[in-house]
Design a protein around this motif. Structure first.
Motif, mmCIF file in Angstrom:
data_model
loop_
_atom_site.group_PDB
_atom_site.id
_atom_site.type_symbol
_atom_site.label_atom_id
_atom_site.label_comp_id
_atom_site.label_asym_id
_atom_site.label_seq_id
_atom_site.Cartn_x
_atom_site.Cartn_y
_atom_site.Cartn_z
ATOM 1 N N ILE A 296 40.706 44.981 27.802
ATOM 2 C CA ILE A 296 41.669 45.981 27.821
ATOM 3 C C ILE A 296 41.075 46.747 28.740
ATOM 4 O O ILE A 296 41.833 47.412 29.742
ATOM 5 C CB ILE A 296 40.911 46.204 26.638
ATOM 6 C CG1 ILE A 296 42.358 45.515 24.997
ATOM 7 C CG2 ILE A 296 41.769 48.387 26.427
ATOM 8 C CD1 ILE A 296 42.635 46.551 24.209
ATOM 9 N N PHE A 297 39.245 46.477 28.582
ATOM 10 C CA PHE A 297 38.323 47.265 29.558
ATOM 11 C C PHE A 297 38.687 46.886 31.255
ATOM 12 O O PHE A 297 38.890 47.749 31.907
ATOM 13 C CB PHE A 297 36.960 46.556 29.498
ATOM 14 C CG PHE A 297 36.097 46.798 30.520
ATOM 15 C CD1 PHE A 297 35.463 48.702 30.057
ATOM 16 C CD2 PHE A 297 35.484 46.703 31.669
ATOM 17 C CE1 PHE A 297 34.663 49.225 31.212
ATOM 18 C CE2 PHE A 297 34.827 47.293 32.153
ATOM 19 C CZ PHE A 297 34.298 48.983 32.237
ATOM 20 N N LYS A 298 39.202 46.040 31.351
ATOM 21 C CA LYS A 298 39.249 45.434 33.123
ATOM 22 C C LYS A 298 40.715 46.177 33.084
ATOM 23 O O LYS A 298 40.877 46.158 34.109
ATOM 24 C CB LYS A 298 40.005 43.737 33.330
ATOM 25 C CG LYS A 298 38.203 43.539 33.313
ATOM 26 C CD LYS A 298 38.462 42.111 33.606
ATOM 27 C CE LYS A 298 36.726 41.863 33.748
ATOM 28 N NZ LYS A 298 36.656 40.272 33.946
ATOM 29 N N ARG A 299 41.644 45.875 32.400
ATOM 30 C CA ARG A 299 43.080 46.861 32.460
ATOM 31 C C ARG A 299 42.843 47.785 32.784
ATOM 32 O O ARG A 299 43.485 48.504 33.788
ATOM 33 C CB ARG A 299 43.975 46.279 31.594
ATOM 34 C CG ARG A 299 44.778 44.765 32.212
ATOM 35 C CD ARG A 299 46.098 45.365 30.567
ATOM 36 N NE ARG A 299 45.172 44.289 29.446
ATOM 37 C CZ ARG A 299 45.279 44.991 28.659
ATOM 38 N NH1 ARG A 299 46.430 45.316 28.063
ATOM 39 N NH2 ARG A 299 44.593 44.434 27.338
ATOM 40 N N THR A 300 42.037 48.942 31.642
ATOM 41 C CA THR A 300 42.146 50.293 32.442
ATOM 42 C C THR A 300 41.326 50.646 33.358
ATOM 43 O O THR A 300 41.833 51.689 33.767
ATOM 44 C CB THR A 300 41.087 50.684 30.836
ATOM 45 O OG1 THR A 300 42.137 50.335 29.237
ATOM 46 C CG2 THR A 300 41.826 52.149 30.449
ATOM 47 N N TYR A 301 40.676 50.133 33.380
ATOM 48 C CA TYR A 301 40.158 50.541 34.743
ATOM 49 C C TYR A 301 40.045 49.218 35.610
ATOM 50 O O TYR A 301 38.631 48.817 36.717
ATOM 51 C CB TYR A 301 37.659 50.031 34.109
ATOM 52 C CG TYR A 301 38.017 51.318 33.117
ATOM 53 C CD1 TYR A 301 38.792 52.984 33.230
ATOM 54 C CD2 TYR A 301 37.510 51.100 32.821
ATOM 55 C CE1 TYR A 301 38.362 54.111 32.227
ATOM 56 C CE2 TYR A 301 36.647 51.512 31.727
ATOM 57 C CZ TYR A 301 37.511 53.024 31.252
ATOM 58 O OH TYR A 301 37.056 54.094 30.349
ATOM 59 N N SER A 302 41.401 49.416 36.121
ATOM 60 C CA SER A 302 41.760 47.886 36.692
ATOM 61 C C SER A 302 41.655 48.225 38.559
ATOM 62 O O SER A 302 41.549 49.640 39.352
ATOM 63 C CB SER A 302 43.049 47.505 36.761
ATOM 64 O OG SER A 302 44.131 47.058 37.937
ATOM 65 N N TYR A 303 40.629 46.965 39.166
ATOM 66 C CA TYR A 303 40.469 47.552 40.439
ATOM 67 C C TYR A 303 41.680 48.054 41.552
ATOM 68 O O TYR A 303 41.195 48.246 42.248
ATOM 69 C CB TYR A 303 39.867 46.522 40.789
ATOM 70 C CG TYR A 303 38.445 46.051 40.519
ATOM 71 C CD1 TYR A 303 37.487 47.352 41.181
ATOM 72 C CD2 TYR A 303 37.602 45.075 41.074
ATOM 73 C CE1 TYR A 303 36.523 47.390 40.899
ATOM 74 C CE2 TYR A 303 36.307 44.935 40.025
ATOM 75 C CZ TYR A 303 35.908 46.077 39.926
ATOM 76 O OH TYR A 303 34.066 46.134 40.225
ATOM 77 N N PHE B 186 43.701 50.338 41.186
ATOM 78 C CA PHE B 186 43.487 51.933 41.467
ATOM 79 C C PHE B 186 43.072 51.955 42.759
ATOM 80 O O PHE B 186 42.549 52.913 43.278
ATOM 81 C CB PHE B 186 42.571 52.407 40.359
ATOM 82 C CG PHE B 186 43.735 52.796 39.155
ATOM 83 C CD1 PHE B 186 44.397 53.900 39.276
ATOM 84 C CD2 PHE B 186 43.518 52.063 38.179
ATOM 85 C CE1 PHE B 186 45.515 54.550 38.029
ATOM 86 C CE2 PHE B 186 44.294 52.624 36.905
ATOM 87 C CZ PHE B 186 45.104 53.385 36.864
ATOM 88 N N LEU B 187 41.887 51.265 42.878
ATOM 89 C CA LEU B 187 40.651 51.393 44.351
ATOM 90 C C LEU B 187 41.465 50.918 45.452
ATOM 91 O O LEU B 187 40.956 51.013 46.399
ATOM 92 C CB LEU B 187 39.871 50.285 44.534
ATOM 93 C CG LEU B 187 38.031 50.761 44.561
ATOM 94 C CD1 LEU B 187 37.377 51.802 44.471
ATOM 95 C CD2 LEU B 187 37.457 49.611 44.330
#
Lengths: 275, 288
Positions: free
Chosen positions: B4-11, B13-14
């Motif tokens: 979930i963490f990885k999906r929420t702060y997915s790269y 976005f970068l």
């Protein structure tokens, strides 16, 4: 006695700023109202018969309305660059602040490098040319975005650290994914930095001379700062028109300054004191 | 939870920003090291080793830019620090006109550099210019500010200081205002005067502001181009040429390899001076 000294000091300070900071602008102002012959004397006196309106008309229609086209180009450039800059940098700042891992030091280094290193000009032209974007407005927009990225992302990252993680957690528990969390909740919360970046970048990009000079040459796509440069060689004997041009392109930053004075100052210091 | 963490702060976005930044900034920077060693026409290149760099340092018209850039950066940076600190102290003291003074000093920061350059080059005209006319009125024979090879570079540097001083001042104001009031109270109890206040409290405790001004002004000075270009185009002769203006001249002349070598030299100068300066200043930074 103390009071007199205090007043003397203040009057002195104000007079000093008038001499040092007002005179150059006054000089531009009086000379843009003169005719060519009188302005070539470069004096500080008022025009013997002022012709502001005529000069403005001449400058505006010169070279097939170059100044008008330049204002349109610069506006498009500024607005588009800032819009892209804000969305992309806010997204990047959001992830970079929330997710720290092995790659974080590398990212931080690359961002810091972007603040310090001067862009490599001709290789950039080579890359843009390869992409078919050299001498296009879109190409210049992307360049402004790339060069504005380090500063904007640092501001966003800094502000993100002030938004508690509980906000994210609550949204995730409610079933929001990353996209909804970011666009629905985080981006609106970032509004103060966004405002700062809009004001600062609009001044920087509108006043940018070097990048349009290299990456958008030619008189078809000219931007406002380049009109000045083109007029400088064209109006060797018509300083009045050169000064009128300066006067006209100084109006947008002046308006921004009057409206957003505090925000500009706050943004500039926030970005530099602890970067 | 980790996924979930990885999906929420997915790269993801970068990614868009990273792609643009990489293609338009990082890639050309890396490529510049290669192209600086070529004779280059954009479509075709021939590898020639360090010849461009040798040319750069042998030709007097090119190597002078190296020296000028260092002088320009040191002079503008020193003056911005000294005057910025003084104005910062003045504008945080009890004076009534401070918001007016602050605005007036800050405004030039927002005006186009080219416009400022053009206006000042006219004001610095040796016979008709406003500056020399004013000096003549009080009986001083003013120099040819931009035509005299000995002072032309300094004249441009003065205009740079005029334009950039507001920014330095504003950083100092923020730094001085963040000094806790206890220090001043302690000084008052000890019976210190305003000189002590300046030298023993403001100067050391506004150190973070000083560091920012030094770094920003120094890097800005090393990289400057527009002001010199608007005022002198590197003249008279090559006496006001900076590395950045030489890059532009070589680019205009079609010497792309040589222009890129100039870029690499500027890169090396900036990193060789700015990175150590940055670490040095940050190590000695005081905690408030």
């Amino acid at each position: 006695m103390r009071k007199i000294r205090q007043w003397g000091f203040e009057i002195g300070a104000v007079l000093f700023t008038i001499v040092v900071f007002w005179i150059p602008f006054y000089f531009i102002l009086v000379n843009s109202g003169k005719d060519a012959k009188e302005s070539s004397l470069l004096t500080m006196s008022w025009a013997s018969n002022s012709q502001y309106w005529e000069n403005i008309k001449t400058v505006v229609v010169a070279r097939d309305f170059m100044l008008v086209r330049a204002f349109i180009n610069s506006t498009v450039l500024t607005v588009a660059s800032i819009a892209i800059l804000i969305v992309l940098c806010a997204m990047a700042g959001y992830v970079l602040q929330r997710r720290t891992g092995k790659l974080s030091p590398l990212f931080n280094f690359l961002i810091l490098a972007g603040l310090i290193i001067p862009p490599a000009i001709v290789p950039t032209i080579w890359v843009m040319d390869g992409l078919g974007l050299f001498k296009t407005l879109i190409g210049l927009i992307l360049i402004e975005v790339a060069l504005g990225f380090p500063f904007a992302v640092l501001l966003y990252k800094g502000f993100m650290s002030g938004i508690p993680r509980e906000v994210d957690e609550a949204a995730v528990i409610d079933g929001a994914g990353g996209i909804r969390l970011f666009f629905g909740i985080i981006l609106p919360l970032l509004q103060p930095v966004t405002a700062t970046i809009i004001v600062l970048s609009s001044v920087t990009i509108f006043n940018d001379f070097t990048n349009p000079l290299y990456f958008l040459p030619g008189s078809d796509n000219v931007t406002v700062q380049l009109t000045l440069y083109n007029f400088q060689s064209q109006y060797v004997t018509q300083y009045n028109l050169l000064f009128t041009n300066i006067l006209l392109i100084t109006i947008p930053p002046l308006l921004l300054f009057i409206i957003f004075n505090k925000r500009i100052v706050a943004g500039m210091t926030a970005g530099s004191v602890k970067g | 939870m980790n996924s979930i963490f990885k999906r929420t702060y997915s790269y993801w976005f970068l990614l868009p920003a990273a792609i643009i930044y990489f293609i338009i900034f990082i890639l050309p920077t890396i490529m510049s090291f290669f192209f600086s060693m070529t004779r280059w026409t954009l479509s075709d290149w021939e590898f020639i080793g360090f010849e461009n760099f040798i040319t750069f340092f042998q030709e007097q018209s090119l190597s002078i830019g190296f020296k000028n850039t260092l002088i320009y950066a040191v002079v503008t940076c020193t003056l911005k620090v000294a005057l910025g600190l003084l104005l910062g102290v003045l504008l945080t003291s009890k004076i009534r006109t401070k918001s007016y003074l602050r605005s007036v000093i800050f405004f030039p920061t927002l005006v186009s550099t080219i416009a400022v350059g053009i206006a000042f080059s006219m004001m610095m005209h040796p016979t008709q210019g406003v500056i020399n006319t004013a000096l003549a009125a009080i009986g001083i024979d003013g120099p040819d500010w931009l035509g005299d090879t000995r002072i032309a570079l300094l004249s441009v540097a003065m205009v740079d200081v005029w334009k950039g001083l507001g920014f330095a001042t504003v950083i100092y104001i923020a730094g001085i205002l963040s000094i806790p009031a206890e220090y001043y109270e302690a000084l008052q109890i000890d019976g210190g005067n305003s000189w002590h206040k300046f030298w023993n409290i403001i100067v050391p405790l506004s150190r973070p502001a000083t560091n920012s001004v030094i770094i920003l002004a120094f890097i800005g000075g090393l990289r400057s181009f527009d002001l010199v270009w608007a005022m002198t185009k590197g003249g008279p002769g090559f006496t006001t040429d900076l590395i950045a203006s030489i890059i532009y001249k070589q680019y205009q002349g079609g010497f792309y390899g040589l222009a890129t070598a100039g870029n690499v030299i500027l890169f090396l100068v900036v990193t060789a001076l700015a990175f150590p300066l940055y670490t040095y200043l940050n190590r000695k930074e005081v905690d408030l």
